[in-house]
Design an enzyme around this catalytic site. Structure first.
Site, PDB file in Angstrom:
ATOM      1  N   ASN A   1      33.735  43.221  53.400  1.00 11.42           N
ATOM      2  CA  ASN A   1      34.511  42.003  53.665  1.00 11.42           C
ATOM      3  C   ASN A   1      33.769  40.964  54.491  1.00 11.42           C
ATOM      4  O   ASN A   1      33.983  39.756  54.337  1.00 11.42           O
ATOM      5  CB  ASN A   1      35.809  42.361  54.407  1.00 11.42           C
ATOM      6  CG  ASN A   1      36.731  43.245  53.601  1.00 11.42           C
ATOM      7  OD1 ASN A   1      36.670  43.262  52.369  1.00 11.42           O
ATOM      8  ND2 ASN A   1      37.586  44.000  54.281  1.00 11.42           N
TER       9      ASN A   1
ATOM     10  N   ARG B   1      40.104  38.255  44.548  1.00 10.54           N
ATOM     11  CA  ARG B   1      39.342  39.311  45.215  1.00 10.54           C
ATOM     12  C   ARG B   1      40.000  39.726  46.538  1.00 10.54           C
ATOM     13  O   ARG B   1      40.035  40.907  46.884  1.00 10.54           O
ATOM     14  CB  ARG B   1      37.909  38.826  45.461  1.00 10.54           C
ATOM     15  CG  ARG B   1      37.007  39.859  46.126  1.00 10.54           C
ATOM     16  CD  ARG B   1      35.548  39.420  46.063  1.00 10.54           C
ATOM     17  NE  ARG B   1      34.672  40.410  46.691  1.00 10.54           N
ATOM     18  CZ  ARG B   1      34.077  40.243  47.867  1.00 10.54           C
ATOM     19  NH1 ARG B   1      34.254  39.110  48.555  1.00 10.54           N
ATOM     20  NH2 ARG B   1      33.291  41.179  48.356  1.00 10.54           N
TER      21      ARG B   1
ATOM     22  N   HIS C   1      35.622  39.923  37.195  1.00 13.45           N
ATOM     23  CA  HIS C   1      34.277  39.400  37.420  1.00 13.45           C
ATOM     24  C   HIS C   1      33.842  38.431  36.318  1.00 13.45           C
ATOM     25  O   HIS C   1      32.684  38.053  36.261  1.00 13.45           O
ATOM     26  CB  HIS C   1      33.272  40.549  37.549  1.00 13.45           C
ATOM     27  CG  HIS C   1      33.356  41.268  38.855  1.00 13.45           C
ATOM     28  ND1 HIS C   1      32.577  42.354  39.175  1.00 13.45           N
ATOM     29  CD2 HIS C   1      34.138  41.048  39.946  1.00 13.45           C
ATOM     30  CE1 HIS C   1      32.874  42.783  40.386  1.00 13.45           C
ATOM     31  NE2 HIS C   1      33.831  42.001  40.874  1.00 13.45           N
TER      32      HIS C   1
ATOM     33  N   HIS D   1      41.013  43.514  47.688  1.00  8.29           N
ATOM     34  CA  HIS D   1      40.518  44.130  48.923  1.00  8.29           C
ATOM     35  C   HIS D   1      41.666  44.484  49.869  1.00  8.29           C
ATOM     36  O   HIS D   1      41.521  45.398  50.687  1.00  8.29           O
ATOM     37  CB  HIS D   1      39.508  43.213  49.608  1.00  8.29           C
ATOM     38  CG  HIS D   1      38.139  43.277  49.006  1.00  8.29           C
ATOM     39  ND1 HIS D   1      36.993  43.456  49.749  1.00  8.29           N
ATOM     40  CD2 HIS D   1      37.734  43.203  47.714  1.00  8.29           C
ATOM     41  CE1 HIS D   1      35.942  43.488  48.942  1.00  8.29           C
ATOM     42  NE2 HIS D   1      36.370  43.330  47.706  1.00  8.29           N
TER      43      HIS D   1
END
Length: 322
Positions: free
Chosen positions: A95, A63, A194, A67
Site C-alpha cells: 500500500n 484497487r 488490470h 486492498h
C-alpha cells in the site's frame, strides 16, 4: 380459531426474522433506500468530477476497494491513518506510496454527510466508488450490496501477508484467493481489473529482466523507464495495457496471450496452466468477462463485512470515532 392463532404466530415469527435479517444479516443494494436515498447520485457525481480531473483515479479506487477487502474484509480499515499509537494499513508494503484515492473517498464522505449525516459507512463508499470507477471507464455496472459498517481496527500484519504479491506463481495466487473464499475463476476475472491503471517499476522489474514467459519487444519497451538496478526508477509507472490504458475492456487478456502481461502475477494466468482456457474465453467473449467480473466483485465485496451493531459508522473515514 387455532389455525388463525397459528397463522398469526407465524406472521410474528416472520416479521421478527425479517427485522433481524435487516439489522444483522446480509448486505442489500437497497440498504440506504430510505435512510439516504440520494447516496448513489452523490457518489456518481463526485466520481465524475474526480475522473474529469484524472481518469486514472477510476482504476485507483477500484484497487483501493480490493486492498480493503483482502485485509480484515471490506471494512474500510485501509482508510485509517496512523494516529498516535494507532497503526493502520497505509504503510504496508503493498500500500505504501502506492494505493491512492483517499482524498476522493474523503470528498465523497463529506458530500454524503451533508445530506445523510452519520448514516453511510466509509466501507460502502469505497465499494460504490470502485463500481463507479469501473463503469465511468467503460466497464460494466452492477447493483452494489450495501450495509457494511466501518472497523475500529486495522492490521498492518495482515496487509503485508494477505495482499497478493506481484511475483506470485499461479498456485500462490490461487491459494491467496482461496483464503478469501474466492475461486480460480474469480481470480482470473478480478485480475482483468488490470485492463486499466498503472504499476510501479519495482513491481515488474524482475519480470521484465528475468522472466521467461515475456515478449522480448515488450520487455525492451518497459526497460526504457525501469532501470535494472534498484532503487533507480522504483516508482516509475507503466500502464498495464499499452493500447487502452484507461478503458475498461478485455485487452488485458489479449496481452497475456501475446506474452505482454506487465506483472509476473498477470502472465502466470496464461502460461500453460489451469487458467489458459478461461483467458481465451474472455478474449472471444467480452460479455462473459464482464459478467464474471461483476460476479467476482460482488463476491469480493462480501468478504466478512461488519454488519448490524458491529463496528461503527465513522464520521471521518481516516480516524475511528472518539
Amino acid at each position: 380459531m387455532a389455525s388463525n392463532s397459528t397463522c398469526r404466530a407465524w406472521h410474528c415469527l416472520l416479521a421478527l426474522f425479517l427485522l433481524a435479517s435487516a439489522a444483522y444479516g446480509q448486505l442489500s443494494p437497497s440498504f440506504y433506500a430510505r435512510s439516504c436515498p440520494t447516496l448513489q447520485l452523490i457518489v456518481r457525481a463526485t466520481m465524475i468530477k474526480a475522473l474529469l480531473v484524472e481518469r486514472r483515479m477510476g482504476a485507483s479506487l477500484l484497487r483501493l476497494h480490493f486492498h480493503d477487502c483482502f485485509v480484515q474484509g471490506c471494512d474500510g480499515s485501509i482508510l485509517l491513518d496512523d494516529v498516535g499509537s494507532f497503526v493502520g494499513e497505509k504503510t504496508a508494503a503493498p500500500n505504501n506510496n502506492s494505493v491512492r484515492g483517499y482524498e476522493v473517498i474523503d470528498e465523497i464522505k463529506r458530500n454524503v454527510e451533508l445530506l445523510c449525516p452519520g448514516v453511510v459507512s466509509c466501507a460502502d463508499i469505497a465499494a460504490l466508488a470502485a463500481r463507479d470507477g469501473t463503469f465511468l471507464l467503460g466497464g460494466p455496472s452492477w447493483a452494489v450490496p450495501l450495509g457494511r459498517r466501518d472497523s475500529t481496527t486495522a492490521s498492518l500484519t495482515e496487509a503485508n501477508a494477505d495482499l497478493p504479491a506481484p511475483f506470485l506463481t499461479l498456485d500462490g495466487l490461487v491459494m491467496a484467493f482461496d483464503k478469501k473464499k474466492l475461486n480460480p475463476r474469480d481470480l482470473t476475472a478480478l485480475s482483468g481489473a488490470h485492463t486499466i491503471g498503472f504499476s510501479q517499476c519495482l513491481n515488474f522489474r524482475d519480470h521484465i529482466y528475468n522472466g521467461t514467459n515475456i515478449d522480448p519487444a515488450f520487455a525492451t519497451l518497459r526497460k526504457r523507464t525501469c532501470p535494472a538496478q534498484p532503487p533507480n526508477g522504483d516508482m516509475n509507472l507503466a500502464p498495464f495495457d499499452v493500447q487502452t490504458q484507461l478503458v475498461f475492456d478485455n485487452a488485458y487478456y489479449r496481452n497475456l496471450v501475446a506474452k505482454r502481461g506487465l506483472l509476473n502475477s498477470d502472465q502466470v494466468l496464461f502460461n500453460g496452466g489451469s487458467q489458459d482456457a478461461l483467458v481465451r474465453q474472455y478474449i472471444a467473449n467480452p460479455a462473459l468477462f464482464a459478467s464474471d467480473f461483476v460476479t467476482a466483485m460482488i463476491k469480493m465485496g462480501n468478504i466478512t463485512p461488519l454488519t448490524g451493531t458491529a463496528g461503527q459508522i465513522r464520521r471521518n473515514c481516516r480516524v475511528v470515532n472518539s
